[in-house]
Write a protein that holds these residues in place. Structure first.
Motif, PDB file in Angstrom:
ATOM      1  N   LYS A 275       0.836  -1.259  -0.089  1.00 27.20           N
ATOM      2  CA  LYS A 275       0.026  -0.154   0.052  1.00 27.20           C
ATOM      3  C   LYS A 275       0.832   1.189  -0.170  1.00 27.20           C
ATOM      4  CE  LYS A 275      -4.167  -1.950   2.683  1.00 27.20           C
ATOM      5  NZ  LYS A 275      -4.709  -1.762   3.786  1.00 27.20           N
TER       6      LYS A 275
ATOM      7  N   GLU B 284      -8.655  -3.727  14.329  1.00 24.67           N
ATOM      8  CA  GLU B 284      -9.434  -3.705  13.135  1.00 24.67           C
ATOM      9  C   GLU B 284     -10.624  -4.379  13.855  1.00 24.67           C
ATOM     10  OE1 GLU B 284      -8.223  -3.915   9.326  1.00 24.67           O
ATOM     11  OE2 GLU B 284      -6.205  -3.073   9.600  1.00 24.67           O
TER      12      GLU B 284
ATOM     13  N   ASP C 127      -8.752   0.535   4.036  1.00 19.44           N
ATOM     14  CA  ASP C 127      -9.097  -0.633   4.473  1.00 19.44           C
ATOM     15  C   ASP C 127      -9.489  -1.313   2.917  1.00 19.44           C
ATOM     16  OD1 ASP C 127      -9.142  -2.344   6.792  1.00 19.44           O
ATOM     17  OD2 ASP C 127     -11.243  -2.729   6.047  1.00 19.44           O
ATOM     18  N   SER C 128      -9.094  -2.592   2.618  1.00 17.26           N
ATOM     19  CA  SER C 128      -9.664  -2.774   1.569  1.00 17.26           C
ATOM     20  C   SER C 128      -9.603  -4.477   1.589  1.00 17.26           C
ATOM     21  CB  SER C 128      -8.516  -2.679   0.667  1.00 17.26           C
ATOM     22  OG  SER C 128      -7.142  -2.610   1.116  1.00 17.26           O
TER      23      SER C 128
ATOM     24  N   THR D   6     -10.371 -10.056   4.524  1.00 15.32           N
ATOM     25  CA  THR D   6      -9.461 -10.522   3.722  1.00 15.32           C
ATOM     26  C   THR D   6      -7.838 -10.794   4.196  1.00 15.32           C
ATOM     27  OG1 THR D   6     -10.463  -9.427   1.616  1.00 15.32           O
ATOM     28  CG2 THR D   6      -8.249  -9.986   1.496  1.00 15.32           C
ATOM     29  N   ALA D   7      -7.323  -9.803   4.909  1.00 17.52           N
ATOM     30  CA  ALA D   7      -5.967 -10.073   5.646  1.00 17.52           C
ATOM     31  C   ALA D   7      -5.813 -11.010   6.408  1.00 17.52           C
ATOM     32  CB  ALA D   7      -5.599  -8.788   6.310  1.00 17.52           C
TER      33      ALA D   7
ATOM     34  N   TYR E  10      -0.044 -15.365   1.791  1.00 21.82           N
ATOM     35  CA  TYR E  10      -0.701 -15.290   0.623  1.00 21.82           C
ATOM     36  C   TYR E  10      -1.134 -16.364  -0.180  1.00 21.82           C
ATOM     37  CZ  TYR E  10      -1.195 -10.579   2.627  1.00 21.82           C
ATOM     38  OH  TYR E  10      -1.532  -9.407   3.448  1.00 21.82           O
TER      39      TYR E  10
ATOM     40  N   PHE F  76       1.348  -7.221  -4.637  1.00 21.63           N
ATOM     41  CA  PHE F  76       1.493  -7.756  -3.436  1.00 21.63           C
ATOM     42  C   PHE F  76      -0.284  -8.405  -2.923  1.00 21.63           C
ATOM     43  CE2 PHE F  76      -1.705  -4.868  -1.007  1.00 21.63           C
ATOM     44  CZ  PHE F  76      -1.785  -3.798  -1.849  1.00 21.63           C
ATOM     45  N   GLY F  77      -0.178  -9.102  -2.053  1.00 19.79           N
ATOM     46  CA  GLY F  77      -1.458  -9.665  -1.506  1.00 19.79           C
ATOM     47  C   GLY F  77      -1.846 -10.840  -2.524  1.00 19.79           C
ATOM     48  N   TYR F  78      -3.066 -10.366  -2.723  1.00 20.89           N
ATOM     49  CA  TYR F  78      -3.881 -11.343  -3.701  1.00 20.89           C
ATOM     50  C   TYR F  78      -3.921 -11.037  -5.235  1.00 20.89           C
ATOM     51  CZ  TYR F  78      -6.221 -12.721   0.564  1.00 20.89           C
ATOM     52  OH  TYR F  78      -6.566 -13.434   1.881  1.00 20.89           O
ATOM     53  N   ASP F  79      -2.933  -9.976  -5.732  1.00 14.57           N
ATOM     54  CA  ASP F  79      -2.708  -9.561  -6.786  1.00 14.57           C
ATOM     55  C   ASP F  79      -2.678 -10.458  -7.997  1.00 14.57           C
ATOM     56  OD1 ASP F  79      -3.064  -6.890  -6.406  1.00 14.57           O
ATOM     57  OD2 ASP F  79      -0.975  -6.356  -6.389  1.00 14.57           O
TER      58      ASP F  79
ATOM     59  N   LYS G 163      -1.704  -1.509 -13.409  1.00 12.93           N
ATOM     60  CA  LYS G 163      -2.585  -1.955 -12.174  1.00 12.93           C
ATOM     61  C   LYS G 163      -3.129  -0.670 -11.674  1.00 12.93           C
ATOM     62  CE  LYS G 163      -3.079  -3.208  -7.420  1.00 12.93           C
ATOM     63  NZ  LYS G 163      -2.506  -3.681  -6.311  1.00 12.93           N
TER      64      LYS G 163
ATOM     65  N   HIS H  43      -8.860  -0.553  -7.426  1.00 11.97           N
ATOM     66  CA  HIS H  43      -9.814  -0.030  -6.415  1.00 11.97           C
ATOM     67  C   HIS H  43      -8.896   0.945  -5.775  1.00 11.97           C
ATOM     68  CE1 HIS H  43      -7.167  -3.186  -5.357  1.00 11.97           C
ATOM     69  NE2 HIS H  43      -7.418  -3.098  -3.674  1.00 11.97           N
ATOM     70  N   ARG H  44      -7.970   1.038  -5.316  1.00 12.73           N
ATOM     71  CA  ARG H  44      -7.264   1.910  -4.522  1.00 12.73           C
ATOM     72  C   ARG H  44      -7.029   3.132  -5.358  1.00 12.73           C
ATOM     73  NH1 ARG H  44      -4.084  -1.376  -3.086  1.00 12.73           N
ATOM     74  NH2 ARG H  44      -5.104  -1.717  -1.375  1.00 12.73           N
TER      75      ARG H  44
HETATM   76  P1  IMP Z   1      -6.536  -4.452   5.500  1.00 13.62           P
HETATM   77  O1  IMP Z   1      -7.055  -3.389   4.534  1.00 13.62           O
HETATM   78  O2  IMP Z   1      -5.060  -3.898   6.275  1.00 13.62           O
HETATM   79  O3  IMP Z   1      -7.467  -5.056   6.105  1.00 13.62           O
HETATM   80  O4  IMP Z   1      -6.053  -5.406   4.511  1.00 13.62           O
HETATM   81  C1  IMP Z   1      -6.375  -5.691   3.151  1.00 13.62           C
HETATM   82  C2  IMP Z   1      -6.169  -7.274   2.694  1.00 13.62           C
HETATM   83  O5  IMP Z   1      -6.585  -7.241   1.213  1.00 13.62           O
HETATM   84  C3  IMP Z   1      -4.683  -7.559   2.709  1.00 13.62           C
HETATM   85  O6  IMP Z   1      -4.529  -8.750   2.806  1.00 13.62           O
HETATM   86  C4  IMP Z   1      -4.182  -7.264   0.975  1.00 13.62           C
HETATM   87  O7  IMP Z   1      -3.259  -8.062   0.899  1.00 13.62           O
HETATM   88  C5  IMP Z   1      -5.642  -7.203   0.380  1.00 13.62           C
HETATM   89  N1  IMP Z   1      -5.559  -6.361  -0.566  1.00 13.62           N
HETATM   90  C6  IMP Z   1      -6.064  -5.178  -0.564  1.00 13.62           C
HETATM   91  N2  IMP Z   1      -5.893  -4.507  -1.746  1.00 13.62           N
HETATM   92  C7  IMP Z   1      -5.049  -5.396  -2.249  1.00 13.62           C
HETATM   93  C8  IMP Z   1      -4.380  -4.955  -3.618  1.00 13.62           C
HETATM   94  O8  IMP Z   1      -4.684  -3.915  -4.249  1.00 13.62           O
HETATM   95  N3  IMP Z   1      -3.823  -6.340  -4.211  1.00 13.62           N
HETATM   96  C9  IMP Z   1      -3.670  -7.338  -3.567  1.00 13.62           C
HETATM   97  N4  IMP Z   1      -4.236  -7.621  -2.351  1.00 13.62           N
HETATM   98  C10 IMP Z   1      -4.806  -6.573  -1.763  1.00 13.62           C
END
Ligand code: IMP
Length: 199
Positions: free
Chosen positions: A19, A47, A75-76, A91-92, A104, A158-161, A181, A186-187
């Motif tokens: 992020k 959270e 928060d995403s 999701t996290a 992940y 990162f994450g679920y990309d 991207k 979304h971001r």
């Molecule tokens: P939080 O916002 O800290 O609760 O975590 C957001 C979760 O969603 C994390 O596990 C991220 O890896 C995942 N996530 C949010 N935005 C993205 C993204 O742009 N790409 C991949 N994973 C995302």
């Protein structure tokens, strides 16, 4: 009428390096100096909310109170249609391992194993909350519709990309450059709304 943010320092209420990279690029043209909660050694608040906006507000207010600076929180998460919108705000948590760093690959495999339907639609959602030192807040949401693929593809992001393909594309976010991207994410969409209103 939304409030404008004056140039100066802004705390990113996040310890997530992915992020931080994306917000640094998004904020670069706006004359704001971004410092992250992680680099300041701020604790991560729990959270406890059930919605993206509730959790983003918790994070933004905690960082603002700890520093006295305006703060931005994100928060995403990923909403999978066939799973009734799960993992969503959790999701996290789906990547948390009791005795180690977030996993992940396991979290993406869990989505693929729990969603056995032919419906692979999903959406990334981000809610951004900007807070001022007097406690005033503004919130902005962005969504990226798409579908998930298994196995995950691509080393970027990162994450679920690596499991997410945005609508109208064939590459996953994990296979896209940061600029590609940002055209779909979304971001970036939530940030565009924030920038139009407050920057
Ligand atoms: P939080 O916002 O800290 O609760 O975590 C957001 C979760 O969603 C994390 O596990 C991220 O890896 C995942 N996530 C949010 N935005 C993205 C993204 O742009 N790409 C991949 N994973 C995302």
């Amino acid at each position: 009428m939304t409030r404008r943010l004056e140039p100066g320092r802004l705390v990113l209420a996040s310890h997530n390096a992915g992020k931080l990279r994306e917000f640094s690029a998004l904020l670069a043209p706006h004359g704001l100096e971004l410092v992250s909660a992680g680099s300041l050694g701020l604790p991560e608040p729990e959270e406890t909310g059930d919605t993206f906006i509730a959790n983003a507000t918790i994070k933004a207010l905690a960082a603002m109170r700890a520093t006295g600076l305006p703060a931005l929180a994100d928060d995403s998460g990923l909403e999978v249609a066939a799973l009734g919108g799960q993992p969503g705000v959790r999701t996290a948590d789906w990547a948390i391992r009791p005795d180690g760093p977030r996993d992940y690959a396991a979290a993406m495999a869990r989505i693929a194993s729990e969603d056995s339907s032919a419906d692979r639609r999903c959406a990334f959602v981000a809610v951004l909350v900007l807070t001022w030192p007097d406690g005033h807040t503004e919130a902005f949401e962005g969504r990226a519709e798409g579908h998930w693929v298994a196995p995950p593809r691509g080393p970027q992001g990162f994450g679920y990309d690596p499991m997410f393909v945005p609508e109208g594309e064939t590459l996953t976010f994990g296979e896209m450059t940061p600029e590609q991207k940002a055209r779909h994410s979304h971001r970036a969409r939530a940030f565009a709304a924030l920038a139009a209103a407050c920057l």
